[in-house]
Design an enzyme around this catalytic site. Sequence first.
Site, short mmCIF file in Angstrom:
data_model
loop_
_atom_site.label_atom_id
_atom_site.label_comp_id
_atom_site.label_asym_id
_atom_site.label_seq_id
_atom_site.Cartn_x
_atom_site.Cartn_y
_atom_site.Cartn_z
CE LYS A 54 -4.40 -1.44 0.35
NZ LYS A 54 -5.49 -0.98 -0.53
CB SER A 303 -0.26 -8.12 -1.08
OG SER A 303 -1.18 -8.87 -0.31
#
Lengths: 319, 319
Positions: A54, A303
């Site tokens: 992110k 991720s």
Amino acid sequence: MPLPIELADVEHAAARLAGVAHRTPVVTSRTLDERAGANLYLKADGLQRIGAFKFRGAYNTVAQLGEAERAGGVVASSSGNHAQALALAAALCGTRATIFMPSDAPASKRAATEGYGATVVEYDRYRDDRDVLTRAHAREHGMTEVHPYDEPRVMAGAGTVGLELVQDVPDLDVVAVPLGGGGLLSGCAVAVKGLSPATRVVGVEPEASPDYVQSLAAGERVQVEIAPSICDGQLLPTPGERPWQVISSLVDEVVTVSDDEVRDAMRLLFERCKVIAEPSGASARAAVLAGRVSGNRIGVVLSGANVSAERFAEILGCT
Amino acid sequence: MPLPIELADVEHAAARLAGVAHRTPVVTSRTLDERAGANLYLKADGLQRIGAFKFRGAYNTVAQLGEAERAGGVVASSSGNHAQALALAAALCGTRATIFMPSDAPASKRAATEGYGATVVEYDRYRDDRDVLTRAHAREHGMTEVHPYDEPRVMAGAGTVGLELVQDVPDLDVVAVPLGGGGLLSGCAVAVKGLSPATRVVGVEPEASPDYVQSLAAGERVQVEIAPSICDGQLLPTPGERPWQVISSLVDEVVTVSDDEVRDAMRLLFERCKVIAEPSGASARAAVLAGRVSGNRIGVVLSGANVSAERFAEILGCT
């Protein structure tokens, strides 16, 4: 109709992130590969700043704001990794961030976000519409809203994960990418298809919120009911509008994984690959482990790794 | 008196390991660095093959055996990472390995060693002298003993950890290295002092077996009583003979850490740096966290990550 982002946007994002974000390592295990009969390349983006991909999208967005926008600051609603990502990006770019968080968000997440210098505002997740709150706050205070995935600059920044992977590992048959709102998958699809058109791109979402699978089957964005799941980073009722445009055009397939499959993947990653993944972070590895992604040379995006030791032990049943 | 290994031995080991071992990543956290006022560079060798630095020395040794020695096979006694390291090195070099393991060794470690194709022979750790057993077995079966640390080729192979670290991170003030028998520290000291003479080298051993601290104070190798500790990879009563020669000549300081300090480091590494370390693997980070290693640019060797999820949760008190 042109897509919201193209390869050049991801390449420009990579240039902005150079020297600011980590170029995260690709982890391999030849022993596991030999036993499985395929070569896996794990893009360990849990080693990214703030512990998840992110940061890439948040920084790529804030770094492009004009002087007036920076003077006003940025705002978002998130109880997860986007909160910390935007807080750090704002601090690095000399602006301020306000994050709306549900009042029942874990204290550790709030503390981490405040630790990067952001202001946290609580809302009631059962009473308040967080999108309405965020937009009203942005308008009232002259701030810029940074959506966690339905924002081209966020998508392009996230795509640098896929860009680095295909740069570092040539001739991949397929790349498997975790899928929630679609920012990461859409960015990666643009990067992978742009640099390596023969490589298949597969999205992986929890079976608890199969919004992309059902939307792709229907040929349009549909709403799904969300069931409980450990994959807290991927539980959204409907695809993001801009990510959907990219994903429905470029992605070859979307598959789902169960919580138990994700648990197995988290344990394998920990014990055999020595890599930490939060549940959503392990979802693409889970799909490969469950035999839902085929190929000889498989790229797998991990991720994120934001999970406390206690929560990790609890999820794996060690408590 | 010349030391048992010199820089060229480590450089030759690096050439042998190229394309076989992983060049493991250096992990950083700018946020933690800013808060601490120092820059830390974590050499994450838990991402090495078999999950620990031990693969480097084992492979560097087995790869140098002559045809007759390879025909005979290799033997060692180990219940830890050296067992898996030698088993894998033997398999890669087309020879066979026999490992003596205590009969109460964890089933998972035995299974992992056998998984790499080695033969495991049990001994009774309270009745048998493992060194005598190993030597007798080697003689009787025409095999070559590969000592886990008191062997120049093992020391030189382990030194490639330090070599890669100073190659990847220039101008380190100090490098902190876990210390058990001394194979890793001696190899790293030769590499670091050879390439970067101004960099200090600090060894870190558990306070439960302060054999190097006491030996350095005495000016000669002494025996210590071993107390219980979670740092199972470092509990030895006396320094290895050849590592001692190097360490007493080249290493600037040896410090100790407590089990609680190691627990704190393991948690920090997991939650903030997203890196898995077994207790011994985290010991150098623990010494830095406890303020026992000073400098602005600090290299820290994380030497291994072989810990099950259950044991990890137990050590951190999550159960």
